[in-house]
Write a protein that holds these residues in place. Structure first.
Motif, PDB file in Angstrom:
ATOM      1  N   VAL A   1     -28.730  79.785 -23.793  1.00  0.00           N
ATOM      2  CA  VAL A   1     -27.756  79.383 -24.819  1.00  0.00           C
ATOM      3  C   VAL A   1     -26.473  78.907 -24.150  1.00  0.00           C
ATOM      4  CG1 VAL A   1     -26.393  80.127 -26.821  1.00  0.00           C
ATOM      5  CG2 VAL A   1     -28.729  80.993 -26.518  1.00  0.00           C
ATOM      6  N   ILE A   2     -26.013  79.644 -23.162  1.00  0.00           N
ATOM      7  CA  ILE A   2     -24.800  79.269 -22.437  1.00  0.00           C
ATOM      8  C   ILE A   2     -24.951  77.887 -21.806  1.00  0.00           C
ATOM      9  CG2 ILE A   2     -23.378  79.822 -20.417  1.00  0.00           C
ATOM     10  CD1 ILE A   2     -23.968  82.833 -21.136  1.00  0.00           C
ATOM     11  N   GLU A   3     -26.084  77.642 -21.163  1.00  0.00           N
ATOM     12  CA  GLU A   3     -26.299  76.348 -20.510  1.00  0.00           C
ATOM     13  C   GLU A   3     -26.351  75.216 -21.536  1.00  0.00           C
ATOM     14  OE1 GLU A   3     -26.624  73.476 -17.668  1.00  0.00           O
ATOM     15  OE2 GLU A   3     -25.968  75.557 -17.481  1.00  0.00           O
ATOM     16  N   PHE A   4     -27.026  75.421 -22.660  1.00  0.00           N
ATOM     17  CA  PHE A   4     -27.083  74.388 -23.698  1.00  0.00           C
ATOM     18  C   PHE A   4     -25.680  74.053 -24.199  1.00  0.00           C
ATOM     19  CE2 PHE A   4     -31.486  76.146 -25.093  1.00  0.00           C
ATOM     20  CZ  PHE A   4     -32.107  75.505 -24.044  1.00  0.00           C
ATOM     21  N   LEU A   5     -24.863  75.077 -24.420  1.00  0.00           N
ATOM     22  CA  LEU A   5     -23.509  74.846 -24.926  1.00  0.00           C
ATOM     23  C   LEU A   5     -22.625  74.186 -23.869  1.00  0.00           C
ATOM     24  CD1 LEU A   5     -22.930  78.102 -26.997  1.00  0.00           C
ATOM     25  CD2 LEU A   5     -23.599  75.835 -27.817  1.00  0.00           C
ATOM     26  N   ARG A   6     -22.817  74.534 -22.616  1.00  0.00           N
ATOM     27  CA  ARG A   6     -22.065  73.864 -21.536  1.00  0.00           C
ATOM     28  C   ARG A   6     -22.408  72.382 -21.497  1.00  0.00           C
ATOM     29  NH1 ARG A   6     -22.544  78.419 -17.013  1.00  0.00           N
ATOM     30  NH2 ARG A   6     -20.672  79.545 -17.573  1.00  0.00           N
ATOM     31  N   ARG A   7     -23.696  72.071 -21.604  1.00  0.00           N
ATOM     32  CA  ARG A   7     -24.121  70.670 -21.608  1.00  0.00           C
ATOM     33  C   ARG A   7     -23.570  69.917 -22.808  1.00  0.00           C
ATOM     34  NH1 ARG A   7     -30.483  71.006 -19.787  1.00  0.00           N
ATOM     35  NH2 ARG A   7     -30.079  71.993 -17.775  1.00  0.00           N
ATOM     36  N   ALA A   8     -23.310  70.652 -23.892  1.00  0.00           N
ATOM     37  CA  ALA A   8     -22.743  70.047 -25.097  1.00  0.00           C
ATOM     38  C   ALA A   8     -21.219  69.907 -25.000  1.00  0.00           C
ATOM     39  CB  ALA A   8     -23.112  70.874 -26.328  1.00  0.00           C
ATOM     40  N   GLY A   9     -20.641  70.389 -23.884  1.00  0.00           N
ATOM     41  CA  GLY A   9     -19.217  70.190 -23.654  1.00  0.00           C
ATOM     42  C   GLY A   9     -18.334  71.398 -23.856  1.00  0.00           C
ATOM     43  N   LEU A  10     -18.907  72.579 -24.018  1.00  0.00           N
ATOM     44  CA  LEU A  10     -18.104  73.789 -24.187  1.00  0.00           C
ATOM     45  C   LEU A  10     -17.923  74.478 -22.836  1.00  0.00           C
ATOM     46  CD1 LEU A  10     -19.674  75.161 -27.438  1.00  0.00           C
ATOM     47  CD2 LEU A  10     -17.292  74.571 -27.118  1.00  0.00           C
ATOM     48  N   ASP A  11     -16.729  74.429 -22.290  1.00  0.00           N
ATOM     49  CA  ASP A  11     -16.455  75.032 -20.988  1.00  0.00           C
ATOM     50  C   ASP A  11     -16.443  76.555 -21.031  1.00  0.00           C
ATOM     51  OD1 ASP A  11     -16.236  72.559 -19.744  1.00  0.00           O
ATOM     52  OD2 ASP A  11     -14.103  72.407 -20.255  1.00  0.00           O
TER      53      ASP A  11
END
Length: 70
Positions: free
Chosen positions: A34-44
Motif C-alpha cells: 500500500v505504501i509503495e502504491f501511494l508513493r508511486r501516486a505521488g504521496l511522499d
C-alpha cells in the motif's frame, strides 16, 4: 491529494485492491505494498498515512492491515 484513498475488502485469494479516486493502484498483500502504491501516486508521506492509521485511508470490508484470505 484530494481523491479518496480506499483499501478494499479482501479478495477470495488474498490481497486487497487499492484505489485513489477511480484509479486502481494495485493489489496489496501487505502494508508495504500500500505504501509503495501511494508513493508511486505521488504521496511522499505514504508510510505515515498507512502505518499511522490516517483517517484519509478508508479500509473497507475488513479490518485495517489484514491481507490474508480466511
Amino acid at each position: 491529494m484530494a481523491a479518496e484513498i480506499v483499501v478494499h475488502r479482501l479478495s477470495p485469494t488474498g490481497g486487497r485492491r487499492v484505489t485513489v479516486g477511480h484509479a486502481i493502484l494495485g493489489l496489496a498483500h501487505s502494508d508495504r505494498d500500500v505504501i509503495e502504491f501511494l508513493r508511486r501516486a505521488g504521496l511522499d508521506d505514504a508510510d505515515q498515512l498507512v502505518l499511522g492509521d490516517s483517517p484519509l485511508i478508508h479500509w473497507r470490508g475488513g479490518r485495517a492491515h489484514e491481507y490474508e484470505a480466511a
